[in-house]
Scaffold this motif. Structure first.
Motif, mmCIF file in Angstrom:
data_model
loop_
_atom_site.group_PDB
_atom_site.id
_atom_site.type_symbol
_atom_site.label_atom_id
_atom_site.label_comp_id
_atom_site.label_asym_id
_atom_site.label_seq_id
_atom_site.Cartn_x
_atom_site.Cartn_y
_atom_site.Cartn_z
ATOM 1 N N LEU A 83 -7.283 6.336 8.505
ATOM 2 C CA LEU A 83 -5.935 6.741 8.896
ATOM 3 C C LEU A 83 -5.287 5.678 9.781
ATOM 4 C CD1 LEU A 83 -3.725 8.893 8.871
ATOM 5 C CD2 LEU A 83 -4.864 9.977 10.805
ATOM 6 N N GLU A 84 -6.034 5.175 10.747
ATOM 7 C CA GLU A 84 -5.502 4.129 11.633
ATOM 8 C C GLU A 84 -5.174 2.862 10.848
ATOM 9 O OE1 GLU A 84 -7.957 5.545 15.618
ATOM 10 O OE2 GLU A 84 -8.504 3.681 14.618
ATOM 11 N N VAL A 94 -0.817 -5.056 9.667
ATOM 12 C CA VAL A 94 -1.922 -5.482 8.802
ATOM 13 C C VAL A 94 -1.347 -5.821 7.433
ATOM 14 C CG1 VAL A 94 -4.035 -4.707 7.637
ATOM 15 C CG2 VAL A 94 -3.629 -4.044 9.999
ATOM 16 N N SER A 95 -1.742 -6.975 6.901
ATOM 17 C CA SER A 95 -1.243 -7.407 5.589
ATOM 18 C C SER A 95 -1.869 -6.539 4.490
ATOM 19 C CB SER A 95 -1.616 -8.873 5.339
ATOM 20 O OG SER A 95 -3.007 -8.994 5.144
ATOM 21 N N LEU A 96 -1.249 -6.587 3.328
ATOM 22 C CA LEU A 96 -1.757 -5.836 2.176
ATOM 23 C C LEU A 96 -3.175 -6.286 1.821
ATOM 24 C CD1 LEU A 96 -1.406 -3.833 -0.141
ATOM 25 C CD2 LEU A 96 -0.309 -5.660 -1.463
ATOM 26 N N ARG A 97 -3.383 -7.581 1.856
ATOM 27 C CA ARG A 97 -4.716 -8.127 1.524
ATOM 28 C C ARG A 97 -5.777 -7.623 2.513
ATOM 29 N NH1 ARG A 97 -5.673 -14.450 0.584
ATOM 30 N NH2 ARG A 97 -6.966 -14.066 -1.231
ATOM 31 N N ALA A 98 -5.464 -7.682 3.794
ATOM 32 C CA ALA A 98 -6.412 -7.212 4.819
ATOM 33 C C ALA A 98 -6.616 -5.702 4.699
ATOM 34 C CB ALA A 98 -5.902 -7.569 6.211
ATOM 35 N N ARG A 100 -6.409 -3.836 1.981
ATOM 36 C CA ARG A 100 -7.255 -3.547 0.812
ATOM 37 C C ARG A 100 -8.732 -3.856 1.095
ATOM 38 N NH1 ARG A 100 -3.444 -5.795 -4.101
ATOM 39 N NH2 ARG A 100 -2.106 -3.953 -4.220
ATOM 40 N N ALA A 101 -8.964 -4.987 1.733
ATOM 41 C CA ALA A 101 -10.349 -5.376 2.026
ATOM 42 C C ALA A 101 -10.998 -4.379 2.988
ATOM 43 C CB ALA A 101 -10.394 -6.784 2.617
ATOM 44 N N GLN A 102 -10.268 -4.031 4.043
ATOM 45 C CA GLN A 102 -10.821 -3.089 5.027
ATOM 46 C C GLN A 102 -10.959 -1.694 4.435
ATOM 47 O OE1 GLN A 102 -8.533 -3.356 8.661
ATOM 48 N NE2 GLN A 102 -8.724 -5.584 8.717
ATOM 49 N N LYS A 103 -9.999 -1.304 3.627
ATOM 50 C CA LYS A 103 -10.042 0.011 2.973
ATOM 51 C C LYS A 103 -11.251 0.092 2.043
ATOM 52 C CE LYS A 103 -8.427 3.944 1.295
ATOM 53 N NZ LYS A 103 -8.991 5.140 1.804
ATOM 54 N N GLU A 104 -11.498 -0.975 1.290
ATOM 55 C CA GLU A 104 -12.647 -1.014 0.387
ATOM 56 C C GLU A 104 -13.962 -0.891 1.162
ATOM 57 O OE1 GLU A 104 -14.746 -4.235 -2.518
ATOM 58 O OE2 GLU A 104 -12.556 -4.128 -2.599
#
Length: 186
Positions: A83-84, A94-98, A100-104
């Motif tokens: 959520l954060e 936070v960028s889209l790339r970061a 996605r990586a963190q979400k994954e």
């Protein structure tokens, strides 16, 4: 001549932080065997003779409850981090790339926690029903079979070792029955 030597395959890369040290196979085998034999004795003493089945079940049930609580707390923490992270992404910090990586990474961790919780809940149900879990029975049989071993065999490694991690200054053995042994030691 001296047998195989083991090392981290990353150590050959130019800028690797991995140790370049080579460990003789014989030394690793002795380390594993010397660590395993006391655990087999503990298993035999605890499960085979000294405790009643009810005591074993109660000990394991207590450990199971504790692990379930810990994993549920981890699961909740992961949901909050997700959520954060989403809020940080939508606010532009936070960028889209970061994102996605963190979400994954969080999704992978969440799946692992969910899987572990499922196993623990199944184990808890079995313990509450008074059934000795199949892993406990496997450990007891394997401990009985290998308790007087004088050399490490491939079958012993297959039965007991999950992973062998070799670092510069120490060796870490990850046991297949680590959770059971931890409960027996307490």
């Amino acid at each position: 001549k001296d047998g195989a030597k083991f090392y981290c395959h990353h150590s050959v890369q130019k800028h690797s932080s991995c140790s370049r040290k080579r460990y003789p196979e014989r030394d690793l085998e002795q380390t594993v065997l010397q660590s395993l034999l006391p655990m087999l004795k503990l298993t035999q003493d605890t499960l085979g003779r000294k405790r009643s089945r009810q005591d074993q079940t109660q000990t394991l049930l207590g450990e199971c409850h504790k692990e379930i609580s810990q994993e549920e707390a981890r699961e909740k923490k992961i949901r909050l981090e997700e959520l954060e992270l989403y809020e940080a992404y939508t606010s532009g910090t936070v960028s889209l790339r970061a994102y996605r990586a963190q979400k994954e990474a969080l999704t992978r961790e969440g799946k692992a926690v969910s899987s572990r919780l499922s196993q623990l809940r199944e184990q808890k149900s079995a313990l509450e029903g008074g059934i000795l879990p199949s892993e406990m029975m496997k450990l007891t049989e394997a401990a009985r079979q290998y308790q007087y071993a004088t050399a490490l065999s491939r079958d012993m490694v297959t039965a007991f070792v999950d992973a062998l991690l070799v670092y510069e200054d120490y060796i870490e053995i990850q046991w297949k029955f680590q959770d059971i042994w931890a409960a027996l030691e307490h």
